[in-house]
Scaffold this motif. Structure first.
Motif, PDB file in Angstrom:
ATOM      1  N   LEU A  40       0.838  -1.197   0.000  1.00  0.00           N
ATOM      2  CA  LEU A  40       0.000   0.000   0.000  1.00  0.00           C
ATOM      3  C   LEU A  40       0.879   1.255   0.000  1.00  0.00           C
ATOM      4  O   LEU A  40       0.662   2.192  -0.759  1.00  0.00           O
ATOM      5  CB  LEU A  40      -0.914   0.001   1.222  1.00  0.00           C
ATOM      6  N   ASP A  41       1.892   1.225   0.858  1.00  0.00           N
ATOM      7  CA  ASP A  41       2.834   2.340   0.925  1.00  0.00           C
ATOM      8  C   ASP A  41       3.535   2.525  -0.418  1.00  0.00           C
ATOM      9  O   ASP A  41       3.753   3.643  -0.873  1.00  0.00           O
ATOM     10  CB  ASP A  41       3.899   2.086   2.001  1.00  0.00           C
ATOM     11  N   TYR A  42       3.873   1.402  -1.031  1.00  0.00           N
ATOM     12  CA  TYR A  42       4.532   1.465  -2.325  1.00  0.00           C
ATOM     13  C   TYR A  42       3.659   2.191  -3.339  1.00  0.00           C
ATOM     14  O   TYR A  42       4.122   3.065  -4.064  1.00  0.00           O
ATOM     15  CB  TYR A  42       4.849   0.058  -2.834  1.00  0.00           C
ATOM     16  N   GLU A  43       2.378   1.818  -3.344  1.00  0.00           N
ATOM     17  CA  GLU A  43       1.465   2.419  -4.319  1.00  0.00           C
ATOM     18  C   GLU A  43       1.289   3.914  -4.071  1.00  0.00           C
ATOM     19  O   GLU A  43       1.294   4.722  -4.996  1.00  0.00           O
ATOM     20  CB  GLU A  43       0.103   1.709  -4.275  1.00  0.00           C
ATOM     21  N   ILE A  44       1.128   4.249  -2.797  1.00  0.00           N
ATOM     22  CA  ILE A  44       0.982   5.660  -2.459  1.00  0.00           C
ATOM     23  C   ILE A  44       2.255   6.409  -2.833  1.00  0.00           C
ATOM     24  O   ILE A  44       2.217   7.496  -3.405  1.00  0.00           O
ATOM     25  CB  ILE A  44       0.655   5.830  -0.950  1.00  0.00           C
ATOM     26  N   GLY A  45       3.391   5.788  -2.543  1.00  0.00           N
ATOM     27  CA  GLY A  45       4.673   6.394  -2.885  1.00  0.00           C
ATOM     28  C   GLY A  45       4.828   6.600  -4.383  1.00  0.00           C
ATOM     29  O   GLY A  45       5.248   7.658  -4.848  1.00  0.00           O
ATOM     30  N   ARG A  46       4.440   5.572  -5.138  1.00  0.00           N
ATOM     31  CA  ARG A  46       4.551   5.642  -6.591  1.00  0.00           C
ATOM     32  C   ARG A  46       3.687   6.775  -7.141  1.00  0.00           C
ATOM     33  O   ARG A  46       4.117   7.568  -7.964  1.00  0.00           O
ATOM     34  CB  ARG A  46       4.094   4.304  -7.189  1.00  0.00           C
ATOM     35  N   ASP A  47       2.446   6.847  -6.631  1.00  0.00           N
ATOM     36  CA  ASP A  47       1.520   7.871  -7.117  1.00  0.00           C
ATOM     37  C   ASP A  47       1.990   9.281  -6.765  1.00  0.00           C
ATOM     38  O   ASP A  47       1.552  10.242  -7.370  1.00  0.00           O
ATOM     39  CB  ASP A  47       0.117   7.633  -6.541  1.00  0.00           C
ATOM     40  N   ASN A  48       2.831   9.375  -5.740  1.00  0.00           N
ATOM     41  CA  ASN A  48       3.279  10.696  -5.308  1.00  0.00           C
ATOM     42  C   ASN A  48       4.755  10.945  -5.604  1.00  0.00           C
ATOM     43  O   ASN A  48       5.331  11.904  -5.122  1.00  0.00           O
ATOM     44  CB  ASN A  48       3.013  10.870  -3.806  1.00  0.00           C
ATOM     45  N   GLY A  49       5.347  10.078  -6.390  1.00  0.00           N
ATOM     46  CA  GLY A  49       6.734  10.249  -6.802  1.00  0.00           C
ATOM     47  C   GLY A  49       7.728  10.195  -5.657  1.00  0.00           C
ATOM     48  O   GLY A  49       8.682  10.961  -5.626  1.00  0.00           O
ATOM     49  N   LEU A  50       7.510   9.284  -4.716  1.00  0.00           N
ATOM     50  CA  LEU A  50       8.406   9.208  -3.562  1.00  0.00           C
ATOM     51  C   LEU A  50       9.475   8.141  -3.758  1.00  0.00           C
ATOM     52  O   LEU A  50       9.313   7.211  -4.548  1.00  0.00           O
ATOM     53  CB  LEU A  50       7.601   8.894  -2.296  1.00  0.00           C
ATOM     54  N   GLU A  51      10.535   8.306  -3.011  1.00  0.00           N
ATOM     55  CA  GLU A  51      11.684   7.405  -3.124  1.00  0.00           C
ATOM     56  C   GLU A  51      11.399   6.068  -2.421  1.00  0.00           C
ATOM     57  O   GLU A  51      10.619   6.011  -1.473  1.00  0.00           O
ATOM     58  CB  GLU A  51      12.873   8.082  -2.439  1.00  0.00           C
ATOM     59  N   ILE A  52      12.035   5.008  -2.911  1.00  0.00           N
ATOM     60  CA  ILE A  52      11.907   3.702  -2.250  1.00  0.00           C
ATOM     61  C   ILE A  52      13.192   3.408  -1.496  1.00  0.00           C
ATOM     62  O   ILE A  52      14.276   3.427  -2.073  1.00  0.00           O
ATOM     63  CB  ILE A  52      11.676   2.579  -3.270  1.00  0.00           C
ATOM     64  N   MET A  53      13.057   3.169  -0.201  1.00  0.00           N
ATOM     65  CA  MET A  53      14.243   2.827   0.578  1.00  0.00           C
ATOM     66  C   MET A  53      13.958   1.579   1.405  1.00  0.00           C
ATOM     67  O   MET A  53      12.811   1.273   1.719  1.00  0.00           O
ATOM     68  CB  MET A  53      14.596   3.994   1.501  1.00  0.00           C
ATOM     69  N   HIS A  54      15.019   0.870   1.739  1.00  0.00           N
ATOM     70  CA  HIS A  54      14.869  -0.339   2.555  1.00  0.00           C
ATOM     71  C   HIS A  54      15.598  -0.168   3.879  1.00  0.00           C
ATOM     72  O   HIS A  54      16.794   0.081   3.902  1.00  0.00           O
ATOM     73  CB  HIS A  54      15.420  -1.554   1.829  1.00  0.00           C
ATOM     74  N   ALA A  55      14.857  -0.301   4.971  1.00  0.00           N
ATOM     75  CA  ALA A  55      15.474  -0.234   6.296  1.00  0.00           C
ATOM     76  C   ALA A  55      15.945  -1.622   6.706  1.00  0.00           C
ATOM     77  O   ALA A  55      16.900  -1.772   7.460  1.00  0.00           O
ATOM     78  CB  ALA A  55      14.471   0.302   7.312  1.00  0.00           C
ATOM     79  N   VAL A  56      15.240  -2.643   6.196  1.00  0.00           N
ATOM     80  CA  VAL A  56      15.631  -4.021   6.466  1.00  0.00           C
ATOM     81  C   VAL A  56      16.068  -4.629   5.134  1.00  0.00           C
ATOM     82  O   VAL A  56      15.390  -4.472   4.127  1.00  0.00           O
ATOM     83  CB  VAL A  56      14.448  -4.832   7.046  1.00  0.00           C
ATOM     84  N   GLY A  57      17.201  -5.276   5.149  1.00  0.00           N
ATOM     85  CA  GLY A  57      17.718  -5.835   3.906  1.00  0.00           C
ATOM     86  C   GLY A  57      17.294  -7.270   3.720  1.00  0.00           C
ATOM     87  O   GLY A  57      16.572  -7.838   4.537  1.00  0.00           O
ATOM     88  N   LYS A  58      17.778  -7.870   2.629  1.00  0.00           N
ATOM     89  CA  LYS A  58      17.378  -9.239   2.312  1.00  0.00           C
ATOM     90  C   LYS A  58      17.948 -10.268   3.284  1.00  0.00           C
ATOM     91  O   LYS A  58      17.521 -11.415   3.292  1.00  0.00           O
ATOM     92  CB  LYS A  58      17.786  -9.585   0.873  1.00  0.00           C
ATOM     93  N   ASP A  59      18.917  -9.836   4.085  1.00  0.00           N
ATOM     94  CA  ASP A  59      19.458 -10.754   5.093  1.00  0.00           C
ATOM     95  C   ASP A  59      18.669 -10.658   6.397  1.00  0.00           C
ATOM     96  O   ASP A  59      19.017 -11.287   7.391  1.00  0.00           O
ATOM     97  CB  ASP A  59      20.935 -10.449   5.350  1.00  0.00           C
ATOM     98  N   GLY A  60      17.608  -9.835   6.395  1.00  0.00           N
ATOM     99  CA  GLY A  60      16.804  -9.690   7.604  1.00  0.00           C
ATOM    100  C   GLY A  60      17.437  -8.764   8.618  1.00  0.00           C
ATOM    101  O   GLY A  60      16.979  -8.645   9.742  1.00  0.00           O
ATOM    102  N   LYS A  61      18.541  -8.128   8.185  1.00  0.00           N
ATOM    103  CA  LYS A  61      19.229  -7.217   9.106  1.00  0.00           C
ATOM    104  C   LYS A  61      19.039  -5.776   8.681  1.00  0.00           C
ATOM    105  O   LYS A  61      18.775  -5.498   7.498  1.00  0.00           O
ATOM    106  CB  LYS A  61      20.730  -7.549   9.140  1.00  0.00           C
TER     107      LYS A  61
END
Length: 703
Positions: free
Chosen positions: A271-292
């Motif tokens: 949901l956040d992704y969609e809202i972000g996309r519609d509003n031109g917001l950046e995508i960032m990851h606080a948790v990585g693929k290693d779960g850290k």
RNA sequence: GGAUCCGUAGCUCAGUUGGUUAGAGCGUUGCAUUGACAUUGCAGAGGUCAGUGGUUCGAGUCCACUCGGAUCCACCA
């Protein structure tokens, strides 16, 4: 010819199972739902295949050119899960082996599974046309998949979009819904204050995952929110990163949950992704693929997400940014294998636009006869609310996405008609239009299993070629399925068949019920409540097991059972088989001296039994025509045991020699009626009758 | 949260478009039987068809709600 093996081999040698497109008989086509390549066939398969086989044998005896087409699905996710578990036992993993070696071993495992499938089908007496058997990764299907993909692409129905992937940090892979369990957990709901820039005022949001605050890029409120709308367009401070982030409005925010304001973390929530996309917001990851925690998290980076949550709470308290904490119980998705909480991550996946396909399907779906009929509404409703289909899977087992990117000009693998990419099964021979190079790299992912199995009705008959088989056998006269895959598979076959061939995939779509344990639960490996059909078959015989299964085959009705209940039922039908053999013994082996040989139905008792036989023939035929296998078996069972054995045979004991031709006649007709359900017992007895053809399989159905 | 299905004898299940005394198998009770019968035959007991209300001359069957069980889809900060 006594043993089942001998009988089955005899049938195969005589080629009774083979369809013959060139003969003059009317065709009748039955499509076996390809079972998943996951190791063993369970009781549900045994039921499906017994039903298909009964129908095939019945239609053959009625004089049709029957095609019962067998096949096996590669079952991407399920197979890969099963196989990787096996590898894990040897201390191996797909990553240790690498794609090439892993695939080699996977194919070896496939061959093993295949052997066990064929063994089961043989001992169950399944009369499918084995020469036409199809495996979902066969070249035939690969060609069809490529064509399907190409057509979708040309019709502008393919695109790449965001998808929320459930990532298991421990297994290091994205996992599918079917590989997740939900655990009801009591967690905390944190109410966090975001201060307005240069102001004492603040907005409170509720979150269950405060550790993701590091990746927050906005606060969203519902338009014209009574409390917060005055903040729209202003900026608040991210309590952790101190970055200034905007307050935006979006209708997707719910007003009745939390505080009515939502923190936007596009990297961790769809949901956040969609809202972000519609509003031109950046995508960032606080948790990585290693779960850290990633570098974004400052002093918390490197911690596991769960640890970071605790630290985040402390941090928020220190900052006086924590308004309150509420208890919150919700179901948390965990990895089925390792029970680790999965981390939702956003990634780019391939999609098919489904609206046009669904519309075409809806226009034609009423041509399909659903059994039970309410499935027409159920599936139509779903088609009306269709959403796009995510077709890419992060797996190795399956049809690789036939897309090649020019690594030189298009290193980020962008997709579009103007991008440097090509659709091709093999590495393209042509040069990149842009750089004139041939640095092609294939898309890493494979296609959803249903992308190929959705084409089963026509791909197995040679589409996109214009084959004789496609012309003759499609639409299929009969298809069967468990109700649980009505959308995943059945609805898709309807959509894809109409889209690519302009035909409905099947005329009759039969949904059987689900077999469950006595508590009503589904059979599953994790519950360990499964029933092994092989055990039952070994103990009671194939025909007994088949008969038991027909009693559970009422359309759309679930059946509760257990090993004991099934055993009792099998025993009952084993006794029935014994009864039948004793009837034969009495009539044929203990035939009295001077018995008559000309059939003449004149005695009152003879006329009565003959009348009852004719009634039974009508009922059994009608019930088979309507796919009421449970009623058909009941009809013939009652006739044999109660009318024929208990009543008529008892009466003939006084006039045994006179009644001989009638007894033989009734028995022969009875064997024919029973043959679709009890193929082995009936053939065995039939071969010993004084007058018989080469096989009961080529007898004419009584009428 | 949305959709769908199910709840009939001790157990597992049938019951076609609403129409007489609701059926089967197993189990159970009694009797018979070495009979073509790895037993079988004959006879019997056992059900307010989940509950409540409605439509109807008539409801296990149609409608609404409640309770209980299940499946699929979507998952909410």
């Amino acid at each position: 010819m006594n043993s089942q093996e001998e009988i089955y081999r005899f049938w195969e040698e005589k080629e009774y199972f083979k369809a013959d497109p060139s003969n003059s008989k009317k065709p009748y086509s039955i499509l076996m739902p390809p079972p998943n390549l996951t190791g063993e066939l369970h009781l549900g398969h045994a039921m499906q295949h017994s039903i298909l086989d009964a129908l095939a044998r019945f239609k053959r005896m009625q004089g049709y050119d029957v095609l019962l087409l067998p096949g096996v699905d590669h079952a991407g996710i399920q197979f890969e899960g099963t196989f990787n578990k096996l590898l894990a036992k040897e201390g191996l993993s797909k990553y240790k082996l690498g794609r090439e070696e892993w695939l080699k071993r996977a194919w070896e495992f496939r061959d093993e599974v295949y052997k066990s499938f064929h063994n089961v089908w043989t001992v169950m007496g399944i009369s499918a046309d084995w020469d036409r058997e199809v495996f979902a990764l066969d070249e035939k299907i690969q060609k069809a998949v490529l064509e399907e993909f190409k057509i979708f692409w040309e019709q502008d129905l393919l695109y790449k979009g965001a998808y929320i992937v459930q990532w298991c940090p421990k297994c290091g892979t994205a996992i599918e819904d079917v590989e997740m369990e939900y655990q009801e957990r009591k967690e905390k709901l944190y109410f966090v204050k975001y201060n307005l820039v240069d102001s004492d005022e603040y907005i409170t949001i509720a979150t269950a995952r405060p550790e993701t605050i590091f990746a927050d890029v906005a606060i969203a409120i519902y338009p014209n929110h009574p409390k917060y709308s005055k903040f729209t367009g202003k900026k608040v401070v991210n309590p952790f990163t101190k970055k200034e982030i905007p307050v935006i409005e979006d209708k997707k925010v719910k007003t009745d949950f939390g505080t009515g304001a939502l923190k936007i973390t596009p990297g961790h929530d769809l949901l956040d992704y969609e809202i972000g996309r519609d509003n031109g917001l950046e995508i960032m990851h606080a948790v990585g693929k290693d779960g850290k925690m990633t570098d974004l998290a400052g002093d918390l980076s490197g911690l596991k997400a769960q640890e970071a949550r605790v630290k985040s709470e402390e941090k928020l308290k220190e900052l006086s940014a924590l308004e309150k904490i509420e208890d919150y119980s919700h179901s948390v998705p965990v990895c089925e294998r390792c029970k680790t909480t999965v981390e939702p991550l956003i990634s780019e996946e391939w999609y098919v636009k489904m609206k046009p396909l669904a519309e075409k399907a809806l226009k034609n779906i009423s041509k399909v006869n659903f059994i039970p009929s309410n499935y027409l509404d159920i599936i139509s409703k779903w088609l009306n609310e269709i959403h796009d289909w995510s077709i890419s899977r992060t797996l190795w087992w399956g049809h690789r996405i036939p897309v090649w990117y020019c690594e030189t000009c298009n290193p980020s693998h962008e997709v579009g008609k103007d991008k440097d990419m090509l659709i091709s099964f093999e590495k393209p021979k042509e040069k990149c239009k842009n750089c004139q190079g041939s640095n092609w790299v294939q898309d890493e992912q494979v296609l959803d299993t249903w992308f190929s199995s959705g084409m089963w009705p026509f791909a197995t008959l040679g589409w996109p070629g214009k084959t004789k088989e496609l012309e003759r056998y499609s639409p299929w006269n009969f298809e069967i399925s468990a109700p649980e895959i009505r959308y995943l598979w059945i609805a898709r076959m309807i959509m894809l068949s109409l889209w690519f061939t302009d035909k409905i995939p099947f005329e009759n779509m039969f949904f059987h019920g689900m077999l469950r344990d006595l508590q009503g639960r589904k059979f599953s490996k994790s519950l360990g409540n499964g029933i092994d059909p092989n055990e039952l078959r070994n103990e009671w015989g194939t025909d007994s097991l088949r008969m038991s299964l027909y009693t559970y085959s009422a359309p759309g009705r679930d059946g509760k059972t257990s090993k004991q209940v099934m055993g009792e039922r099998c025993k009952n039908f084993r006794n029935f088989g014994t009864k039948l053999k004793n009837i034969y013994r009495f009539i044929v082996e203990l035939k009295p001296e001077g018995a008559k040989s000309n059939l003449e139905i004149s005695h009152e008792d003879d006329q009565e039994i003959n009348k009852k036989l004719n009634e039974t023939i009508k009922e059994v035929t009608k019930n088979l025509e309507n796919f009421n296998f449970h009623l058909a078996t009941e009809n013939v069972y009652n006739f044999v045991w109660h009318e024929f054995a208990d009543s008529y045979i008892e009466k003939t004991k006084k006039r045994r020699a006179d009644a001989q031709p009638v007894l033989e006649h009734i028995l022969t007709e009875t064997l024919k009626l029973l043959h679709p359900f009890m193929p082995f017992t009936t053939e065995e007895i039939y071969q010993k009758m004084p007058q018989h053809k080469e096989s009961i399989m080529i007898e004419t159905w009584p009428h």
